[in-house]
Scaffold this motif. Sequence first.
Motif, PDB file in Angstrom:
ATOM      1  N   ILE B 114       0.881  -1.250   0.017  1.00  0.00           N
ATOM      2  CA  ILE B 114       0.060  -0.173  -0.056  1.00  0.00           C
ATOM      3  C   ILE B 114       1.036   1.303  -0.078  1.00  0.00           C
ATOM      4  N   ARG B 115       1.940   1.311   0.748  1.00  0.00           N
ATOM      5  CA  ARG B 115       3.066   2.347   0.841  1.00  0.00           C
ATOM      6  C   ARG B 115       3.442   2.696  -0.521  1.00  0.00           C
ATOM      7  N   LEU B 116       3.859   1.562  -1.080  1.00  0.00           N
ATOM      8  CA  LEU B 116       4.497   1.809  -2.305  1.00  0.00           C
ATOM      9  C   LEU B 116       3.576   2.383  -3.531  1.00  0.00           C
ATOM     10  N   ILE B 117       2.165   1.795  -3.458  1.00  0.00           N
ATOM     11  CA  ILE B 117       1.222   2.235  -4.503  1.00  0.00           C
ATOM     12  C   ILE B 117       0.908   3.828  -4.235  1.00  0.00           C
ATOM     13  N   TYR B 118       0.691   4.175  -2.787  1.00  0.00           N
ATOM     14  CA  TYR B 118       0.402   5.415  -2.430  1.00  0.00           C
ATOM     15  C   TYR B 118       1.427   6.465  -2.710  1.00  0.00           C
ATOM     16  N   LEU B 119       2.605   5.881  -2.486  1.00  0.00           N
ATOM     17  CA  LEU B 119       3.979   6.860  -3.114  1.00  0.00           C
ATOM     18  C   LEU B 119       3.772   7.218  -4.403  1.00  0.00           C
ATOM     19  N   ILE B 120       3.813   6.105  -5.275  1.00  0.00           N
ATOM     20  CA  ILE B 120       3.523   6.691  -6.829  1.00  0.00           C
ATOM     21  C   ILE B 120       2.462   7.467  -7.242  1.00  0.00           C
ATOM     22  N   ILE B 121       1.217   7.021  -6.666  1.00  0.00           N
ATOM     23  CA  ILE B 121       0.143   7.715  -6.916  1.00  0.00           C
ATOM     24  C   ILE B 121       0.345   9.181  -6.605  1.00  0.00           C
ATOM     25  N   GLY B 122       0.757   9.339  -5.324  1.00  0.00           N
ATOM     26  CA  GLY B 122       0.917  10.732  -4.637  1.00  0.00           C
ATOM     27  C   GLY B 122       1.972  11.725  -5.568  1.00  0.00           C
ATOM     28  N   SER B 123       3.011  11.043  -6.056  1.00  0.00           N
ATOM     29  CA  SER B 123       3.883  11.754  -6.759  1.00  0.00           C
ATOM     30  C   SER B 123       3.539  12.031  -8.255  1.00  0.00           C
ATOM     31  N   SER B 124       2.705  11.122  -8.726  1.00  0.00           N
ATOM     32  CA  SER B 124       2.115  11.113 -10.034  1.00  0.00           C
ATOM     33  C   SER B 124       1.157  12.209 -10.174  1.00  0.00           C
ATOM     34  N   LEU B 125       0.388  12.197  -8.824  1.00  0.00           N
ATOM     35  CA  LEU B 125      -0.539  13.222  -8.933  1.00  0.00           C
ATOM     36  C   LEU B 125      -0.035  14.739  -9.030  1.00  0.00           C
ATOM     37  N   MET B 126       1.149  14.987  -8.618  1.00  0.00           N
ATOM     38  CA  MET B 126       1.921  15.969  -8.687  1.00  0.00           C
ATOM     39  C   MET B 126       2.093  16.417 -10.123  1.00  0.00           C
ATOM     40  N   THR B 127       3.082  15.374 -10.632  1.00  0.00           N
ATOM     41  CA  THR B 127       3.454  15.747 -12.086  1.00  0.00           C
ATOM     42  C   THR B 127       2.169  15.691 -13.164  1.00  0.00           C
ATOM     43  N   LEU B 128       1.225  15.070 -12.809  1.00  0.00           N
ATOM     44  CA  LEU B 128      -0.113  15.247 -13.489  1.00  0.00           C
ATOM     45  C   LEU B 128      -0.840  16.354 -13.606  1.00  0.00           C
ATOM     46  N   THR B 129      -0.652  17.165 -12.449  1.00  0.00           N
ATOM     47  CA  THR B 129      -1.368  18.393 -12.264  1.00  0.00           C
ATOM     48  C   THR B 129      -0.559  19.799 -12.395  1.00  0.00           C
ATOM     49  N   THR B 130       0.748  19.509 -12.804  1.00  0.00           N
ATOM     50  CA  THR B 130       1.874  20.333 -12.907  1.00  0.00           C
ATOM     51  C   THR B 130       2.537  20.366 -14.028  1.00  0.00           C
TER      52      THR B 130
END
Lengths: 297, 271, 284
Positions: B114-130
Motif C-alpha cells: 500500500i505504501r509503495l502504491i500510495y507513493l507512486i500515486i501521490g507523486s504522479s498526482l503532482m506531475t499530472l497536475t503541474t
Amino acid sequence: MLRKENDNLEDIIKAENLTFEYYRRDEEGNVEGITTAVDNISLTVKKGDFVAVLGHNGSGKSTFAKHINALLYPTEGTLFVNGIDTTEEERLLEIRQSAGMVFQNPDNQIVCTLVDEEVAFGPENIGVPSEEIWERVEKSLKAVGMFEYRNASPNKLSGGQKQRVAIAGIVAMKPKCIVLDEPTAMLDPSGRKEVMKVLHELNKKEGVTIILITHYMDEVIDADKVFVIDGGKLVMQGTPHEIFSNVEQLKELRLDVPQVTELAFELKKAGVNLPDGILTHEEFIRALSRVVKSGGA
Amino acid sequence: MLRDITIGQYYQAKSPIHALDPRVKLVGTMVFLISLFIGRNVIMYAVATAFLAAVIKVSKVPFKFMVRGLKSIVFIAVFSAVFNLFLTEGTPIVQFGIFKLTWEGIEMAAFMVIRLIYLIIGSSLMTLTTTPNDLTDGLEKGLGFLNKIKVPVHEIAMMMSIALRFIPILIEETDKIMKAQIARGADFEHGNIIQRAKAMIPILVPLFVSAFRRANELATAMEARCYHGGEGRTKMRPLRYKAKDVKAYLILAAYLVLMIAIKMLRNGALV
Amino acid sequence: MSIILDKVNYVYEIGSGFEKHALKDVSCVIEKGEFIGLIGHTGSGKSTLIQHLNGIIKATSGNIFFDGEYIYDKDYDMRKLRNKVGLVFQYPEHQLFETDIFKDVCFGPRNQGLPEKEVQLRAFQALRLVGLEENLYYQSPFDLSGGQKRRAAIAGVLAMKPDYLILDEPTAGLDPKGRDEILGHIRKLHDETGIAVILVSHSMEDVARYVDRIMVMNDGELIFDDKPRNVFAHYRELESVGLAAPDVTYIMNDLKRAGFAVDTDAITVEEARDNILKMLNGKG
C-alpha cells in the motif's frame, strides 16, 4: 569619455577595418596556422535599412554577423553598434539588446517549452519587470502573427512558425537592429514567405534595421542595400540593381541570380539590346517592349 | 517504438489542484510521503487513503492515469511483498523449510505494498497536475535557499527545463537516424547481446554529435539573447502565494498534525 | 523491372485519436532508369511515400510490388528490397558515424555481407561517383564542408549499388554552388549508370531543370503525375496547393498577357531564351 565614440548616429552599424583571425590547431592542440575569417571589412549600415548579405558557405559572412552581436570580437579594427564599440565589456548587454540575432536552425535556438515563455526569455534576462514583459510578449507575438499560438509548445509548430517565434523573442527586447543568419535555409517555400513577410513588416512599420544573410536571391531583390562577402573580404556592395548587373561576377563568387535576371542576361549575350540588372517581370516586359518597338534584335 | 515514452506527463484540466502554486504541491507531496512513513496502523492508513482520494477527486484527473504509473512498479511491489511475507519474524501460520508465513509478515507485506502504491500515486498526482515549467520554477524558487550554500539552483532548474524541451526532439532524431541506418542495411533485431550492442554504435555516435551541436548552437543563441545566469533576472510569471495556497498549506498542516496525533495516541497498540 | 504501387494507404497512429491519413489510394509505376521529381508542401505525404518504397514503413492497406514480387509476402526478404532501393534522408550528413569518410561509406556494402575487397572497391567507386576529391577519403567528417559531407553520405547509399536512388531534399541548406554540384552529380550518375532517381525537392527551378517526370503530392493524394511541361502548365492548381511553377513559366505567361507572341510552356531559362529569340527574329 576617452574611448573613441562613433559620432554619426545615423549609422547603426559601422565597421572599420574589421579583421578576425583564429588559430587552427592539430589534435594535440599545437597551432597549425592562422585563418583569417574576416579580412579588413569596412562598411556602414544606415538606421532603418533592409540590408542583405550574400556569400557562399564559408565566406566569412556568419563570422562577421557574430561580431555585430558581440559573440565574437575583432582581432583588428573596430565595430560600432549603435555608436558603441563592441569591445566595451561593461556595455555588452546593451549591445546584444540593440542588435538581436536569429539563427538558421529554428529548433536549436528555442529555449523554453511554451511559446509565450520563449518570447519572454530575452526580456527576463535583461531584468524587465513582469507587467512590462506581458505587454512586450503580446505586442511581439502579434507583430509576427503568432499571438494565437502563445500557449502552444514550440515542438508542435512548423519551421516557419518556429522562426517567427524566434523573431518575436528578439523583437520583445526592443532591438534597433536584427541580424538574421540564413533564417530561411531550413524552411519550405511557404515558411520562407511567412518569415520574409514578417521581416519586411518589422522594417517598414517598426523601423527596425534588418541585416539578412541569405542564399536565396529572391529574398534580396527588395533590399535597400546588398553586401557580397567572399574569402572574408567585402567584394561588392550596392543596390540590388547594381549588384545583379554583374551576373558573371556573381557566378564566379558561387552565387546565383534570380531567373528573370538570368533570362535577360542570356538574351543580352545572344545580342538582344536589354539593360543590365533587371530584377522584376515588369522591368523585363518593359525592356523587351522597347526592343520590339525599336525593331527587334 | 521510442515515441511511446512519455516524460513528465501532464493532464490538462481546470481544477483547484492544477491552480495551486507548484511549491505547495511539492511540499504537499513531501508531507504525504512523510505521513506514510511515520506510522503503520490501520487508522492512519485509512486517513491517508481518504486524504488521497479527496485530492484525486478534486484534481479531476481520471483515476486510470494514476494506475498507469503503477505498471512500472509491479515487479518491485511483488518482490518486496514476497520478501516481507516470508522473512518477517512472528507467529507462524504455515512453514516450508526455512520459510515461514507469519501474521506479522502478512501485515507487513500489505502495508509495504500500500505504501509503495500510495507513493507512486501521490507523486504522479503532482506531475499530472503541474506543467514541467511550473515544476522547475517551483523547484528553483522553493530551493532558492540552497543558493546560500553555493548550490547553483537557477542553473540546475534551467538545465531541467532545457532537457524537457529537447527530449522529444532527440527522440525524433533517434528515430530518424535509426531509419537512415536501416536503409543502409543495419540490423538491430538479430544477433547476440554483443552484436546488438555493437549495432547501436551507428545510432549513438550521430546522436551524440547532434546533441553536442545542438547544445553548442543553443548556448550561442542564449548568449545572444543576453542570458547571463540567474543574477538580475526577472520572471514573466513570478511565483507569488495567493489565498488558496495559504489554505492549502493549512489543510496540509492539519493533515500532518492529525496523523502525528493518531500515531501518538495509538503508540504501542499496533506498532 | 519496376516498382508498382497499387492503392497504397497509410494511416498514422491508428487508434490514438490523433489519426492522420498520410497516404490516400496512391497508385503509380516507377520504371528502372527514370528521373522523377516528387514535389508537395510540407506534410503532403512525400516523406511517407518514399519510406514505403524501401519498406521502412508498411502500408496500412494496398499493395507494393518490386520487380514482380509482392513485398509484403511472408517470405519476402526486406533486406533485398533495401539493397535495391537506396534511400537518402534529409540532412544525410547527420548519420555519418565513422572516424573517416571511407570507413563510413563501407558500412552499407559490409552490411550486405560482401567480401572485404568488394566492399572497398564499391566504396571507392561510390566516392568517385559523387565527385569527392581523393584527399578527403580518409578525413574525419568533421573536417569536411557541409556540401562535401552530404556527398559522402550519398556515396554511403550508392556503395550498396541500388537500382533506385531516392533523395529527400538533397540540397537543403546548401549554397547555390553546392546545390548545383550535388544535382549535377546526380544527373551525371543517372545518365552514366542508368540508375533510377527520385528527387524530393521544394525548388521548382531545380525540378524543371533536372527531371523527366514530376509527381505532385497534396494532402496524401497523388494529384499530378506527368512530364514537367504538362505539370507546370497547371500552375494555378499548383498554387492552390501551396506550390508554384518555375519563375520563367510566370515570365512567359506575363509576356503573353502583355501581347508578345511567345509560348507559355517554357520551364527553363534556356527554353525561355530560345523561345523569345525565335519570337524576336520572326518579327524582325
